[in-house]
Design a protein around this motif. Structure first.
Motif, PDB file in Angstrom:
ATOM      1  N   PHE A 273       0.844  -1.188   0.000  1.00  0.00           N
ATOM      2  CA  PHE A 273       0.000   0.000   0.000  1.00  0.00           C
ATOM      3  C   PHE A 273       0.883   1.243   0.000  1.00  0.00           C
ATOM      4  O   PHE A 273       1.448   1.632   1.017  1.00  0.00           O
ATOM      5  N   LEU A 274       0.978   1.877  -1.169  1.00  0.00           N
ATOM      6  CA  LEU A 274       1.757   3.103  -1.313  1.00  0.00           C
ATOM      7  C   LEU A 274       0.934   4.216  -1.949  1.00  0.00           C
ATOM      8  O   LEU A 274       1.401   5.348  -2.029  1.00  0.00           O
ATOM      9  N   ALA A 275      -0.266   3.906  -2.387  1.00  0.00           N
ATOM     10  CA  ALA A 275      -1.218   4.899  -2.889  1.00  0.00           C
ATOM     11  C   ALA A 275      -2.563   4.210  -3.064  1.00  0.00           C
ATOM     12  O   ALA A 275      -2.629   3.013  -3.352  1.00  0.00           O
ATOM     13  N   ILE A 276      -3.627   4.972  -2.889  1.00  0.00           N
ATOM     14  CA  ILE A 276      -4.973   4.444  -3.108  1.00  0.00           C
ATOM     15  C   ILE A 276      -5.203   4.262  -4.604  1.00  0.00           C
ATOM     16  O   ILE A 276      -4.739   5.049  -5.422  1.00  0.00           O
ATOM     17  N   ARG A 277      -5.909   3.227  -4.968  1.00  0.00           N
ATOM     18  CA  ARG A 277      -6.186   2.941  -6.372  1.00  0.00           C
ATOM     19  C   ARG A 277      -6.814   4.144  -7.066  1.00  0.00           C
ATOM     20  O   ARG A 277      -7.644   4.862  -6.498  1.00  0.00           O
ATOM     21  N   TYR A 278      -6.369   4.379  -8.292  1.00  0.00           N
ATOM     22  CA  TYR A 278      -6.871   5.426  -9.180  1.00  0.00           C
ATOM     23  C   TYR A 278      -6.388   6.827  -8.803  1.00  0.00           C
ATOM     24  O   TYR A 278      -6.756   7.791  -9.464  1.00  0.00           O
ATOM     25  N   THR A 279      -5.563   6.959  -7.754  1.00  0.00           N
ATOM     26  CA  THR A 279      -5.088   8.301  -7.414  1.00  0.00           C
ATOM     27  C   THR A 279      -3.760   8.625  -8.082  1.00  0.00           C
ATOM     28  O   THR A 279      -3.497   9.775  -8.401  1.00  0.00           O
ATOM     29  N   GLY A 280      -2.900   7.611  -8.275  1.00  0.00           N
ATOM     30  CA  GLY A 280      -1.627   7.827  -8.940  1.00  0.00           C
ATOM     31  C   GLY A 280      -0.821   8.941  -8.309  1.00  0.00           C
ATOM     32  O   GLY A 280      -0.640   9.010  -7.106  1.00  0.00           O
ATOM     33  N   ARG A 281      -0.359   9.866  -9.133  1.00  0.00           N
ATOM     34  CA  ARG A 281       0.462  10.960  -8.616  1.00  0.00           C
ATOM     35  C   ARG A 281      -0.358  11.993  -7.851  1.00  0.00           C
ATOM     36  O   ARG A 281       0.191  12.930  -7.276  1.00  0.00           O
ATOM     37  N   PHE A 282      -1.681  11.836  -7.838  1.00  0.00           N
ATOM     38  CA  PHE A 282      -2.534  12.740  -7.069  1.00  0.00           C
ATOM     39  C   PHE A 282      -2.789  12.200  -5.661  1.00  0.00           C
ATOM     40  O   PHE A 282      -3.700  12.633  -4.970  1.00  0.00           O
ATOM     41  N   SER A 283      -1.972  11.249  -5.239  1.00  0.00           N
ATOM     42  CA  SER A 283      -2.138  10.619  -3.938  1.00  0.00           C
ATOM     43  C   SER A 283      -2.196  11.611  -2.780  1.00  0.00           C
ATOM     44  O   SER A 283      -2.993  11.433  -1.860  1.00  0.00           O
ATOM     45  N   PRO A 284      -1.367  12.680  -2.745  1.00  0.00           N
ATOM     46  CA  PRO A 284      -1.483  13.636  -1.632  1.00  0.00           C
ATOM     47  C   PRO A 284      -2.874  14.254  -1.503  1.00  0.00           C
ATOM     48  O   PRO A 284      -3.365  14.475  -0.394  1.00  0.00           O
ATOM     49  N   LEU A 285      -3.520  14.531  -2.641  1.00  0.00           N
ATOM     50  CA  LEU A 285      -4.874  15.089  -2.593  1.00  0.00           C
ATOM     51  C   LEU A 285      -5.856  14.063  -2.052  1.00  0.00           C
ATOM     52  O   LEU A 285      -6.739  14.384  -1.246  1.00  0.00           O
ATOM     53  N   ALA A 286      -5.700  12.803  -2.469  1.00  0.00           N
ATOM     54  CA  ALA A 286      -6.568  11.744  -1.964  1.00  0.00           C
ATOM     55  C   ALA A 286      -6.358  11.543  -0.467  1.00  0.00           C
ATOM     56  O   ALA A 286      -7.313  11.327   0.287  1.00  0.00           O
ATOM     57  N   SER A 287      -5.118  11.634  -0.028  1.00  0.00           N
ATOM     58  CA  SER A 287      -4.823  11.476   1.393  1.00  0.00           C
ATOM     59  C   SER A 287      -5.497  12.579   2.206  1.00  0.00           C
ATOM     60  O   SER A 287      -6.072  12.320   3.275  1.00  0.00           O
ATOM     61  N   ALA A 288      -5.434  13.807   1.711  1.00  0.00           N
ATOM     62  CA  ALA A 288      -6.067  14.917   2.409  1.00  0.00           C
ATOM     63  C   ALA A 288      -7.579  14.722   2.488  1.00  0.00           C
ATOM     64  O   ALA A 288      -8.212  15.023   3.507  1.00  0.00           O
TER      65      ALA A 288
END
Length: 246
Positions: free
Chosen positions: A106-121
């Motif tokens: 688990f290093l990023a949520i599916r479908y977030t890709g390089r937008f992972s920081p926004l998904a995390s927020a």
């Protein structure tokens, strides 16, 4: 079967799950003569049906305590699934580890890709408003395995604060990757609907290990140890730990 002289193995499950998530693999390793133990992470040992909140420092502390218990003669092999793989990476940056086996890390949520920081927020913000959400069905394409795994899930909810903490763990692990030199096998399902599959290759490129390999399982969703390509997963791990080609 009599145990081999190889290092002990410690299996680390994923967020909201339990040791059963890696059970087909751990059973195969025991049948091959390996000493295998499994840890149940804090916040995952209750009766349910509501999943308690817990945090990544608690998970890491529990894993490191088990590592210290079993690493009497030689460093152990860490076998991590999903968030358990992220925990294994962090522990490997702080403790001697013989090898790493990372299944669907688990290093990023599916479908977030390089937008992972926004998904995390977004997850962190939602966790403050809605700490518990209904649990999704097991992420596995094999129908019989899905039915069996659904019966094993003790929780009927999923803790978003715990998920937010898992995202914080990713932030802590990322700058440590170049310092991790243990031989590493990464196994990733191409059809994973939980974690971002492309992050497996991203991880491969950032690990400090010279001995590292990525295996893609074409027919697997997230719970790869239970899915259609589970026999190949077991063969790859046995070969990696035994030093032979599968």
């Amino acid at each position: 079967m009599r145990e081999t002289a190889g290092p002990p193995c410690l299996a680390i499950h994923g967020l909201g799950g339990g040791p059963y998530e890696l059970q087909p693999l751990t059973e195969a390793l025991r049948a091959a003569g390996r000493r295998v133990e499994a840890v149940t992470l804090p916040g995952h040992d209750g009766p349910g049906p509501v999943m308690p909140a817990s945090t990544w420092p608690e998970w890491v502390a529990a894993v490191e305590a088990r590592v210290d218990e079993i690493a009497r003669d030689r460093p152990p092999v860490l076998i991590g699934f999903s968030t358990g793989a992220t925990i294994a990476l962090h522990v490997a940056s702080r403790r001697p580890v013989d090898r790493l086996v990372l299944v669907a890390p688990f290093l990023a949520i599916r479908y977030t890709g390089r937008f992972s920081p926004l998904a995390s927020a977004a997850v962190r913000a939602l966790a403050r408003l809605l700490p518990d959400i209904p649990r999704r069905r097991p992420a596995v394409r094999d129908r019989e395995a899905r039915r069996r795994l659904a019966a094993l899930d003790r929780f009927r909810t999923f803790s978003l604060p715990a998920a937010a903490s898992a995202l914080d763990l990713i932030g802590a692990v990322t700058p440590e990757l170049g310092r991790i030199e243990a031989p590493t096998l990464i196994v990733q399902g191409r059809r994973d609907t939980v974690v971002e599959p492309s992050r497996a290759a991203w991880l491969l490129g950032r690990l400090g290990s010279r001995d590292k390999r990525l295996v893609i399982l074409d027919r697997c969703d997230h719970l790869a140890a239970h899915d259609h390509d589970r026999d190949r997963l077991v063969a790859e791990v046995l070969a990696f730990l035994g030093g032979a080609e599968p």
